[in-house]
Design a protein around this motif. Structure first.
Motif, PDB file in Angstrom:
ATOM      1  N   GLU A 338      26.503  35.270  50.530  1.00  0.00           N
ATOM      2  CA  GLU A 338      27.893  34.822  50.347  1.00  0.00           C
ATOM      3  C   GLU A 338      28.202  33.483  50.991  1.00  0.00           C
ATOM      4  OE1 GLU A 338      30.375  37.923  51.810  1.00  0.00           O
ATOM      5  OE2 GLU A 338      29.673  39.316  50.259  1.00  0.00           O
ATOM      6  N   ARG A 377      32.073  38.272  41.985  1.00  0.00           N
ATOM      7  CA  ARG A 377      32.004  39.294  43.038  1.00  0.00           C
ATOM      8  C   ARG A 377      33.380  39.614  43.615  1.00  0.00           C
ATOM      9  NH1 ARG A 377      27.070  36.859  45.139  1.00  0.00           N
ATOM     10  NH2 ARG A 377      28.344  35.416  46.312  1.00  0.00           N
ATOM     11  N   ARG A 379      34.640  37.875  46.002  1.00  0.00           N
ATOM     12  CA  ARG A 379      34.636  37.482  47.419  1.00  0.00           C
ATOM     13  C   ARG A 379      34.121  36.060  47.521  1.00  0.00           C
ATOM     14  NH1 ARG A 379      32.174  42.329  48.213  1.00  0.00           N
ATOM     15  NH2 ARG A 379      30.157  41.313  48.427  1.00  0.00           N
TER      16      ARG A 379
END
Ligand code: SF4
Length: 537
Positions: A338, A377, A379
């Motif tokens: 991420e 996602r 995020r």
């Protein structure tokens, strides 16, 4: 305790019959240091050995000795009636240039310790002289030993080093030692210390040195030639480490080039663990490695473009282009990582405003590539941009170059902070140019700088004020001008304080690399099987 080299030496000494080895650290509250194992004063030991990775630690040597009541200067210890422990130092900062701290030590062991220290101890135990002579004679008789008292520097009218007088019997140059086979000397965490830096990791050394030859990077030169442990050995030690910690830290200058990295990550992940490699060169991240990292739960990966523009990456020999950086971003982010950390340097030789703007533009493009998978996602991770001012280091092609003036470097960092702040999800952190000044001084200085190291340890005015005072009054720096070490530009034939070390790298090769840097020409990575260009192989 986070330093594997330190741990390797501790394990080697502590497991040797006839040797008692205990650890001691400087207490932050100024309390008298006591060893961790038996709470004794370091002054009671035969040898006090320092492991030095970073130049900024040098004032701590003096603080430690002061706190133990041991005279800091070797000459003062020799002159007194009382006998003191033998003071020994090693570690990467000392293989680059031990001179700024040479007056404090009886002996340095230059290079990788495993074989050198074993040979030195063999000689101590074989000898029959009185105990204090035996230690110094035995330890200093191995190749790689450097006894500063046997070398007397001579300074010219211009204040620069012009000659070093070598005592009879001492070698003219000191060979930097290295071990050829890392599998014969595997290094892993020897003491699990949860509260230490990297305390949550079980560390496994996977390689030493680096084949890429980035021109600013001292580690890439002083650990030549690159050596990798076998993938079987690394995997075995990593799996064994899972009984200590579920996170395995793989340690090496550049981990993505290790021939077995992806398979080691897969095996550790399959066994329920997670791998954290110390550093990955973006173009060497394979799809298999990216998948293995994400599958193990790695949420943040560090990419080090080091420079924003293609031009500047050619100057520093990064062997990395923008397409490769963006491809690496796609790979790691697409597989579930991420957040990214991006390393850049500023104030590099020949840097222009366009090169600085390149850092902002590249960060913008990397962020754009992160957004698509992030939206899918739901995020959005963050990008942390780390900016470090360039420090010219000994044993690199930039050893002849000056560090940029502190004020100029500060202006460049302020520009980056202002412009990067406009990009959403991007945070910036930077090292201060003042700290870079200190680091350059302590890494390029000569023995006269020891006076300043003492002042930095003992003067209560604060380190920057002490440095400013030394710039005005050179007596505080042993009679030398600190700015000469930091901002001086040197000629090809300059005699450097560190020239007596033999890293097997020819000075002419480093100069050639510097000329290639200025011509913006890259050099191929090392091929240790066939190449003899720099002299290290
Ligand atoms: S001799 Fe060649 S391969 Fe070996 S370290 Fe030097 S440049 Fe790299």
């Amino acid at each position: 305790m986070g330093n594997l080299g330190y741990q390797a030496v501790f394990r080697l000494l502590a497991s040797r019959p006839g040797v008692v080895c205990e650890r001691v650290f400087l207490a932050e509250d100024g309390a008298a240091p006591r060893t961790l194992e038996s709470s004794r004063s370091p002054a009671e030991f035969d040898v006090l050995a320092f492991s030095l990775s970073f130049e900024a630690d040098y004032p701590n040597i003096v603080r430690m000795l002061d706190a133990c009541g041991i005279p800091a200067r070797a000459e003062a210890r020799r002159a007194g009636a009382r006998s003191w422990p033998l003071l020994l130092a090693g570690g990467p900062a000392t293989f680059l240039n031990p001179e700024p701290i040479a007056p404090f030590f009886d002996l340095f062991l230059i290079g990788e310790a495993e074989e050198m220290l074993t040979e030195a101890l063999d000689r101590v135990f074989e000898g029959s002289a009185p105990r204090n002579e035996l230690l110094l004679e035995g330890l200093s008789s191995v190749e790689g030993a450097y006894r500063p008292a046997a070398y007397t520097p001579v300074y010219g009218d211009d204040g620069d080093l012009c000659e070093v007088v070598v005592a009879d019997g001492a070698p003219r140059s000191v060979l930097r030692r290295y071990v050829t086979d890392l599998d014969r000397n595997p290094v892993t965490t020897a003491v699990a210390a949860r509260d230490a830096v990297f305390g949550e990791y079980y560390l496994v050394e996977a390689s030493r040195g680096c084949e890429w030859g980035c021109r600013f990077c001292a580690a890439g030169y002083m650990y030549r030639p690159v050596r990798h442990r076998s993938k079987e050995g690394v995997t075995r030690d990593a799996l064994a480490g899972l009984s200590v910690s579920s996170t395995i830290g793989l340690v090496g200058a550049e981990m993505a080039s290790h021939p077995g990295i992806a398979s080691t990550c897969e095996r550790v992940t399959a066994a329920g663990g997670r791998v954290s490699p110390s550093s990955l060169k973006a173009d060497m991240i394979s799809p298999r490695l990216a998948r293995a990292l994400a599958a193990g739960g790695t949420r943040s990966v560090t990419i080090a473009p080091e420079a924003g523009s293609e031009r500047m990456r050619r100057v520093i020999n990064k062997n990395l282009n923008e397409a490769e950086i963006l491809r690496a971003t796609d790979l790691v982010v697409g597989d579930g990582v991420e957040s990214l950390k991006l390393y850049f340097m500023c104030a590099l030789p020949t840097e222009t405003a366009a090169d600085l703007e390149g850092i902002v533009e590249l960060t913008t493009r990397i962020r754009a590539r992160m957004m698509e998978p992030a939206r899918t996602r739901g995020r959005i991770g963050r990008i942390k941009v780390s900016i470090n001012p360039f420090v010219p280091k000994p044993w690199t092609p930039f050893q002849w170059d000056p560090m940029l003036a502190v004020g100029d470097a500060q202006r460049r960092i302020r520009f980056l902070r202002r412009t990067l702040a406009r990009i959403p999800n991007v945070d910036m952190e930077s090292e201060s140019p003042r700290e870079a000044y200190l680091q350059t001084l302590l890494s390029r200085g000569d023995r006269r700088v020891a006076t300043l190291v003492e002042a930095l340890a003992r003067d209560t005015r604060g380190w920057w004020s002490v440095l400013q005072a030394a710039r005005r009054d050179h007596a505080l720096c042993g009679g030398a001008d600190p700015d000469r070490f930091v901002h001086g530009e040197y000629a090809l034939d300059t005699l450097f304080p560190w020239d007596f070390i033999d890293h097997r790298i020819q000075k002419s090769y480093l100069w050639l690399e510097r000329r290639r840097a200025l011509a913006e020409r890259e050099t191929e990575p090392c091929d240790v099987a066939t190449c003899h260009t720099c002299g290290a192989c």
